[in-house]
Design an enzyme around this catalytic site. Structure first.
Site, short mmCIF file in Angstrom:
data_model
loop_
_atom_site.label_atom_id
_atom_site.label_comp_id
_atom_site.label_asym_id
_atom_site.label_seq_id
_atom_site.Cartn_x
_atom_site.Cartn_y
_atom_site.Cartn_z
N SER A 124 1.06 -0.83 0.30
CA SER A 124 -0.19 0.24 0.00
C SER A 124 0.87 1.47 -0.19
CB SER A 124 -1.21 -0.11 1.21
OG SER A 124 -1.89 1.41 1.44
N TYR A 148 -1.83 -1.49 10.90
CA TYR A 148 -2.41 -1.73 9.79
C TYR A 148 -1.16 -1.64 8.74
CZ TYR A 148 -3.03 -2.09 4.89
OH TYR A 148 -3.79 -1.95 3.44
N LYS A 152 2.02 -3.87 6.60
CA LYS A 152 2.78 -3.66 5.22
C LYS A 152 3.82 -3.49 4.99
CE LYS A 152 -1.46 -4.62 3.45
NZ LYS A 152 -1.26 -6.18 3.38
P1 NAD Z 1 -11.03 -7.39 1.18
O1 NAD Z 1 -10.94 -6.92 2.65
O2 NAD Z 1 -11.72 -7.01 0.72
O3 NAD Z 1 -10.23 -8.66 0.94
C1 NAD Z 1 -9.54 -8.93 2.17
C2 NAD Z 1 -9.71 -10.48 2.03
O4 NAD Z 1 -9.02 -11.75 2.26
C3 NAD Z 1 -11.17 -10.86 2.70
O5 NAD Z 1 -12.31 -11.42 1.24
C4 NAD Z 1 -10.79 -11.46 3.95
O6 NAD Z 1 -12.12 -12.49 3.96
C5 NAD Z 1 -9.47 -12.27 3.28
N1 NAD Z 1 -9.17 -12.56 4.48
C6 NAD Z 1 -7.98 -11.44 5.54
N2 NAD Z 1 -7.09 -12.85 6.56
C7 NAD Z 1 -7.78 -13.84 5.55
C8 NAD Z 1 -6.68 -15.10 6.98
N3 NAD Z 1 -6.51 -14.97 7.13
N4 NAD Z 1 -7.30 -16.37 5.35
C9 NAD Z 1 -8.05 -16.44 4.39
N5 NAD Z 1 -8.40 -15.35 3.64
C10 NAD Z 1 -8.27 -13.60 4.93
O7 NAD Z 1 -9.87 -6.38 0.63
P2 NAD Z 1 -8.92 -5.30 -0.46
O8 NAD Z 1 -10.10 -4.23 -0.49
O9 NAD Z 1 -9.90 -6.55 -1.46
O10 NAD Z 1 -7.74 -5.31 -0.06
C11 NAD Z 1 -7.12 -6.86 -0.51
C12 NAD Z 1 -5.33 -5.89 -0.07
O11 NAD Z 1 -4.99 -4.92 -0.27
C13 NAD Z 1 -5.75 -6.36 1.28
O12 NAD Z 1 -4.03 -6.59 1.46
C14 NAD Z 1 -5.12 -4.87 1.83
O13 NAD Z 1 -4.46 -4.33 2.54
C15 NAD Z 1 -4.52 -4.29 0.44
N6 NAD Z 1 -4.96 -3.20 0.07
C16 NAD Z 1 -6.66 -2.73 -0.46
C17 NAD Z 1 -6.57 -1.04 -0.60
C18 NAD Z 1 -7.70 -0.78 -0.60
O14 NAD Z 1 -8.06 0.82 -0.13
N7 NAD Z 1 -8.70 -1.12 -0.63
C19 NAD Z 1 -5.13 -0.42 -0.25
C20 NAD Z 1 -4.28 -0.54 -0.39
C21 NAD Z 1 -3.81 -2.06 0.11
#
Ligand code: NAD
Ligand code: UDP
Length: 337
Positions: A124, A148, A152
């Site tokens: 991120s 958080y 990362k």
């Molecule tokens: P999200 O919460 O929609 O998706 C993450 C998924 O991981 C969820 O479906 C959750 O159920 C699953 N999960 C969490 N822990 C788990 C575990 N231990 N075992 C199995 N499944 C697990 O989030 P997103 O927005 O799709 O983000 C995906 C990735 O991108 C994350 O790592 C997040 O930190 C990163 N990210 C997101 C953003 C954003 O703004 N959406 C920005 C930067 C980075």
């Protein structure tokens, strides 16, 4: 051969699954539904193939993970699974470190054990904090301001160290602000409770679930006084993952960080105006105090993504708002039935 997509039922994972399928890759989804639902998996299958494999498992369950690598011919992995709410991470630091670091370490170990070398990791732009120089390049100093953010930062370091001495090649994708949805409007972001992020909040106001937006601060040193971010269409982001896997397949990169952003900064008011155009009516809002911990402005220098991955974003803010609104309007309560 197949690509394992952890967190595949989540917002970015579900869109990436569709892009991977369109690019001709076999996909295995894994999720524990801690922040998603089976409706997302069904919607992805409807957009791709009813045969797309899905495993319900927690990534920290070593036995289950071992079973996945034994059962499927996995040669590449995209690791999305994590808890992602900055504010929540302050109140639940141990849960965040446990889930986000435990998942990354367990997954990397299983990959090494099963001879799988290619990994794309969801990082991120939060690792940059407020950079001194904007647009921000991958060479900028990194750190964190929340549990958080530290997960990362630490995951990046863990993977960098692992790639030094183990047969692993990793691209750390540093996402800017993903918004929007698949143009069909059948998958999209479905946050639990009241959204923390700007665009889901705006869209829930537009659909009548929330009364009005509160804009956090109008006294920033930006052209209109509201904070500036680099919003990126989730389908552009998804396509960036396909490009990253292609890059990993063609050369040994070790461990390298790549920004996925558009290079365009938009203020909160510009987002509200674009959303109002998409929705067709003004989004009601009030200006309130700054949100603690917010940075003033950031946008990506995406040049390295173009050079290293051959990828560039193609969708603008109006495309993002149109597609996000299309998803929200068609699914006012998200995946809930
Ligand atoms: P999200 O919460 O929609 O998706 C993450 C998924 O991981 C969820 O479906 C959750 O159920 C699953 N999960 C969490 N822990 C788990 C575990 N231990 N075992 C199995 N499944 C697990 O989030 P997103 O927005 O799709 O983000 C995906 C990735 O991108 C994350 O790592 C997040 O930190 C990163 N990210 C997101 C953003 C954003 O703004 N959406 C920005 C930067 C980075
Ligand atoms: N924001 C806002 N009202 C909200 C949610 C967010 O004014 O209800 C602002 C927030 O202060 C920031 C921008 O919108 O300046 C983007 O916030 P978001 O939480 O989506 O992303 P992040 O701050 O993590 O980049």
């Amino acid at each position: 051969m197949a690509v394992l997509v952890t967190g595949g039922a989540g917002y970015i994972g579900s869109h990436t699954a569709v892009s991977l399928h369109e690019a001709g890759r076999e996909v295995v989804l894994l999720d524990n539904f801690s922040n998603s639902s089976s409706g997302a998996v069904e919607a992805v299958r409807a957009l791709t193939t009813p045969d797309m494999a899905f495993i319900e498992a927690d990534l920290r369950d070593g036995e289950a993970l071992d079973g996945v690598f034994q059962r499927y011919d996995i040669d590449e992995v995209i690791h999305f699974a994590a808890f992602k709410a900055v504010g929540e991470s302050v109140g639940r630091p141990l849960d965040y470190y446990d889930n986000n670091l435990g998942s990354t370490i367990g997954l990397a170990k299983a990959m090494v054990q099963h001879g799988v070398e290619r990994l794309v990791f969801s990082s991120s732009c939060t690792v940059y904090g407020q950079p001194d120089t904007i647009p921000v390049t991958e060479a900028a100093p990194t750190g964190a301001e929340s549990p958080y953010g530290w997960t990362k930062y630490m995951s990046e370091q863990i993977l960098r160290d692992a790639c030094e001495s183990l047969p692993l090649n990793t691209i750390l994708l540093r996402y800017f602000n993903p918004v929007g949805a698949h143009p069909e409007g059948t998958i999209g972001e479905d946050p639990n409770g009241i959204p923390n992020n700007l665009v889901p909040f705006v869209m829930q106001v537009a659909v009548g679930r929330l009364e009005k937006l509160r804009i956090f601060g109008s006294d920033y040193d930006t052209p209109d006084g509201t904070a500036v971010r680099d919003y990126i269409h989730v389908v552009d982001l998804a396509e960036g993952h396909v490009s990253a896997l292609d890059a990993l397949a063609s050369e040994s990169v070790g461990c390298t960080a790549v920004n996925l952003g558009t290079g365009v900064g938009s203020s909160v008011l510009e987002v509200v105006e674009a959303a109002s155009r998409a929705v067709g009516t003004p989004i009601p809002y009030e200006i309130v105090d700054r949100r603690s911990g917010d940075i003033e402005k950031i946008w990506a220098d995406p040049a390295h993504a173009t050079a290293a991955l051959g990828w560039t974003s193609t969708r603008d803010l109006d495309d993002m708002m149109r597609d996000h609104w299309n998803w929200q309007r068609s699914n006012p309560n998200g995946f809930a039935v």
